[in-house]
Write a protein that holds these residues in place. Structure first.
Motif, short mmCIF file in Angstrom:
data_model
loop_
_atom_site.label_atom_id
_atom_site.label_comp_id
_atom_site.label_asym_id
_atom_site.label_seq_id
_atom_site.Cartn_x
_atom_site.Cartn_y
_atom_site.Cartn_z
N PHE A 35 58.71 46.39 35.37
CA PHE A 35 59.56 45.62 34.74
C PHE A 35 60.30 46.32 34.18
N ILE A 38 63.58 47.44 35.02
CA ILE A 38 65.05 46.48 34.08
C ILE A 38 65.41 46.84 32.97
N TRP A 70 59.65 49.16 40.84
CA TRP A 70 60.30 48.22 40.91
C TRP A 70 61.05 47.10 42.30
N VAL A 73 61.07 43.85 42.17
CA VAL A 73 61.42 42.55 41.65
C VAL A 73 62.74 43.54 41.37
N LYS A 74 63.39 43.63 42.60
CA LYS A 74 64.82 44.29 42.02
C LYS A 74 65.96 42.90 42.18
N THR A 76 65.58 41.08 39.66
CA THR A 76 65.06 40.23 38.26
C THR A 76 66.58 40.49 37.18
N SER A 77 66.57 39.88 36.67
CA SER A 77 67.59 39.85 35.29
C SER A 77 66.67 40.06 34.17
N LYS A 78 67.16 40.77 33.58
CA LYS A 78 66.83 41.07 31.69
C LYS A 78 65.74 40.77 31.41
N ASP A 80 64.47 37.33 32.64
CA ASP A 80 63.08 37.02 33.02
C ASP A 80 62.26 38.68 33.08
N ALA A 81 62.87 39.72 32.95
CA ALA A 81 61.64 40.63 32.43
C ALA A 81 60.90 40.54 31.96
N LYS A 84 58.04 37.73 31.23
CA LYS A 84 57.57 37.72 32.62
C LYS A 84 56.44 38.93 31.49
#
Length: 111
Positions: A35, A38, A70, A73-74, A76-78, A80-81, A84
């Protein structure tokens, strides 16, 4: 998930002693590392591998490789990162279940 919780989580990770009771597994470290591109923040700069692409049998090196780390997880919003990252740290802390871990969990949850 607030950015404040994420920033506290980063501070906690940075403060952990290398030989302490709280030791994330290699898989945990690789999970979080994916992540980093991101999140794109100085708080998360790590040893993402650059230079020559690791060989086919260097599984850890390949997992750290910036371009490969990444891909899964490409998109994925910031936010959400951040979430997680914090969720994984909380999972690790809860598995240790000592006083230091409980203190860190409370710090994150109260942010």
């Amino acid at each position: 998930m607030s950015k404040a919780k994420f920033e506290i989580a980063v501070e906690i990770v940075r403060s952990l002693p290398k030989e302490g009771a709280i030791q994330p597994s290699q898989d945990d470290k690789l999970y979080v590392r994916q992540f980093i591109p991101i999140m794109d923040t100085p708080a998360t700069e790590g040893d993402v591998v650059d230079g020559t692409r690791p060989g086919i049998l260097d599984f850890v090196g390949k997992a750290k490789w910036f371009e490969d780390a990444w891909k899964g997880v490409k998109g994925t919003s910031k936010e959400d990162a951040y979430s997680k990252y914090v969720e994984k740290l909380l999972e690790i802390l809860k598995s240790v279940n000592d006083e230091e871990s409980k203190k860190h969990i409370a710090a994150i949850e109260n942010a």
